[in-house]
Write an enzyme that holds these catalytic residues in place. Structure first.
Site, PDB file in Angstrom:
ATOM      1  N   ASP A  71      23.281  44.121  33.329  1.00 15.57           N
ATOM      2  CA  ASP A  71      24.449  44.887  32.992  1.00 15.57           C
ATOM      3  C   ASP A  71      24.367  45.160  31.693  1.00 15.57           C
ATOM      4  OD1 ASP A  71      25.023  44.956  35.854  1.00 15.57           O
ATOM      5  OD2 ASP A  71      26.858  43.262  35.314  1.00 15.57           O
ATOM      6  N   GLU A 102      33.981  33.858  45.347  1.00 18.96           N
ATOM      7  CA  GLU A 102      33.604  35.030  45.987  1.00 18.96           C
ATOM      8  C   GLU A 102      33.282  35.003  47.477  1.00 18.96           C
ATOM      9  OE1 GLU A 102      31.131  37.219  42.753  1.00 18.96           O
ATOM     10  OE2 GLU A 102      31.245  35.182  42.419  1.00 18.96           O
ATOM     11  N   ARG A 144      19.453  42.266  38.785  1.00 21.70           N
ATOM     12  CA  ARG A 144      20.282  43.157  38.204  1.00 21.70           C
ATOM     13  C   ARG A 144      20.932  43.014  36.889  1.00 21.70           C
ATOM     14  NH1 ARG A 144      25.296  44.161  40.699  1.00 21.70           N
ATOM     15  NH2 ARG A 144      26.371  44.231  38.567  1.00 21.70           N
ATOM     16  N   TYR A 177      34.854  45.603  44.068  1.00 21.11           N
ATOM     17  CA  TYR A 177      35.034  45.484  45.222  1.00 21.11           C
ATOM     18  C   TYR A 177      35.944  46.070  46.237  1.00 21.11           C
ATOM     19  CZ  TYR A 177      32.047  41.456  44.067  1.00 21.11           C
ATOM     20  OH  TYR A 177      31.114  40.692  43.588  1.00 21.11           O
ATOM     21  N   GLY A 227      25.324  42.169  44.300  1.00 21.66           N
ATOM     22  CA  GLY A 227      25.880  42.599  45.705  1.00 21.66           C
ATOM     23  C   GLY A 227      24.896  43.061  46.606  1.00 21.66           C
ATOM     24  N   ASN A 248      22.263  39.551  36.920  1.00 23.52           N
ATOM     25  CA  ASN A 248      22.887  39.043  38.127  1.00 23.52           C
ATOM     26  C   ASN A 248      21.479  38.499  39.077  1.00 23.52           C
ATOM     27  OD1 ASN A 248      25.889  39.633  38.256  1.00 23.52           O
ATOM     28  ND2 ASN A 248      24.782  41.506  37.400  1.00 23.52           N
ATOM     29  N   SER A 262      31.438  37.955  38.952  1.00 24.46           N
ATOM     30  CA  SER A 262      32.227  38.739  39.098  1.00 24.46           C
ATOM     31  C   SER A 262      33.324  39.184  38.352  1.00 24.46           C
ATOM     32  CB  SER A 262      32.741  38.862  40.702  1.00 24.46           C
ATOM     33  OG  SER A 262      31.606  38.948  41.459  1.00 24.46           O
ATOM     34  N   GLU A 280      24.983  40.697  30.923  1.00 25.73           N
ATOM     35  CA  GLU A 280      24.478  39.837  31.859  1.00 25.73           C
ATOM     36  C   GLU A 280      23.548  40.156  32.968  1.00 25.73           C
ATOM     37  OE1 GLU A 280      27.403  38.498  35.165  1.00 25.73           O
ATOM     38  OE2 GLU A 280      28.894  39.441  33.715  1.00 25.73           O
TER      39      GLU A 280
END
Length: 319
Positions: free
Chosen positions: A259, A16, A257, A218, A277, A273, A147, A271
């Site tokens: 999900d 990434e 964050r 992205y 981002g 994060n 990602s 998961e």
């Protein structure tokens, strides 16, 4: 007022890297230059310079994703250098980055997550037994890639071999997880001890994407994001409660964050994060904007939380 001397870390060596560099540029542009004296560092080439500069740095913003950035390694270096940084420490970063460890911690904290099995690269995988246990379709993904890199939705027994091969190209441990199709939601959490759950976002990948994969994340226009999400009030509260519960289960700080999938009124956590981002249009800043934080103000808040946590940690060590 004396400027805060800030290290901005982006780039690195993970898959990434380009996303990280782009995010780093957007963060640099959004930072208030009247408040910060900013030096950029790319861990791929600039770690010796970062070590040399450590005594004059007041804080760091880590805008790195994947291994050697989001997994606790850079966090450990910054701890040794006594440079405050935003987000999770070594333990939380490593735990969240390893999806297998995260799932086991979710289980212990009663965070609902889809049924799963795990396999090491030298294990013999009995495909019929996997199907019997988890059903089809199911998800095959590396334990430690970000990602959605290396992830496949397996729909038939014939799909397993290429999915396993792809997954093991990115990690030596794979997770096989029951595929849950539903409404994709994500919820940010902000704070150290006093946690604030941000407005929930609904994610709608384009018709060409089965899930919120790397391209959907992205490439502009590939995904529709709705904030606040189109869910009822009890579901919103449950999503925000689970986001905070997941954050605590993984020993996180600063922000995260999480999900989730909503199906038939039931929520499953996929998961969490630890370095979401960080461009102006990324999910966490979008949610923060609806919650009352401009992109610049959000960065200020993260830096403030980093410095506060570092001071508190140093006070504990001094006792």
């Amino acid at each position: 007022m004396k400027k805060i001397r800030l290290a901005l870390l982006s780039g690195g060596v993970s898959s990434e890297r380009e996303v990280s560099l782009n995010s780093g540029t957007q963060v640099f542009e959004a930072l208030d230059k009247t408040r910060y004296e900013i030096t950029r560092y790319d861990p791929k080439t600039d770690l010796p310079k970062l070590v040399m500069d450590a005594p004059i740095l007041d804080a760091a913003l880590i805008i790195l994703h994947g291994p050697f950035g989001e997994d606790g390694t850079v966090q450990g270096l910054l701890d040794l250098l006594d440079i405050p940084y935003q987000g999770a420490g070594v333990l939380g970063s490593a735990a969240a980055m390893n999806k297998l460890v995260a799932k086991r911690l979710y289980d212990g904290a009663k965070v609902p997550t889809p049924p799963y099995l795990s396999f090491y690269i030298k294990d013999k995988i009995n495909i019929p037994e996997v199907i019997k246990s988890l059903g089809l379709p199911l998800v095959v993904k590396p334990a430690c890639a970000g990602s959605s890199v290396g992830m496949t939705i397996v729909k038939s027994q014939q799909d397993f071999e290429p999915a396993i091969k792809l997954g093991f190209e990115h990690d030596d441990t794979l997770i096989f997880e029951t595929y849950v199709k539903g409404v994709e939601l994500t919820c940010g959490v902000l704070g150290n001890d006093d946690l604030q759950a941000l407005p929930v976002i609904e994610i709608i990948p384009g018709d060409s994407h089965e899930f919120f994969n790397y391209t959907a994340k992205y490439v502009a226009g590939e995904t529709q994001e709705i904030c606040p999400a189109r869910i009822d009030e009890p579901t919103r509260l449950r999503v925000q409660t689970l986001a905070i519960l997941a954050h605590k289960a993984l020993f996180l700080k600063g922000y995260s964050r999480t999900d989730m999938i909503l199906r038939n009124g039931e929520l499953s956590v996929l998961e969490t994060n630890t370095i979401p981002g960080m461009t102006a249009t990324s999910l966490f800043p979008q949610s923060a904007q609806v919650g009352g934080y401009s992109f610049s103000a959000l960065l200020d808040k993260l830096i403030q939380l980093a410095i506060e946590e570092n001071k508190r940690t140093n006070l504990r060590r001094a006792r």
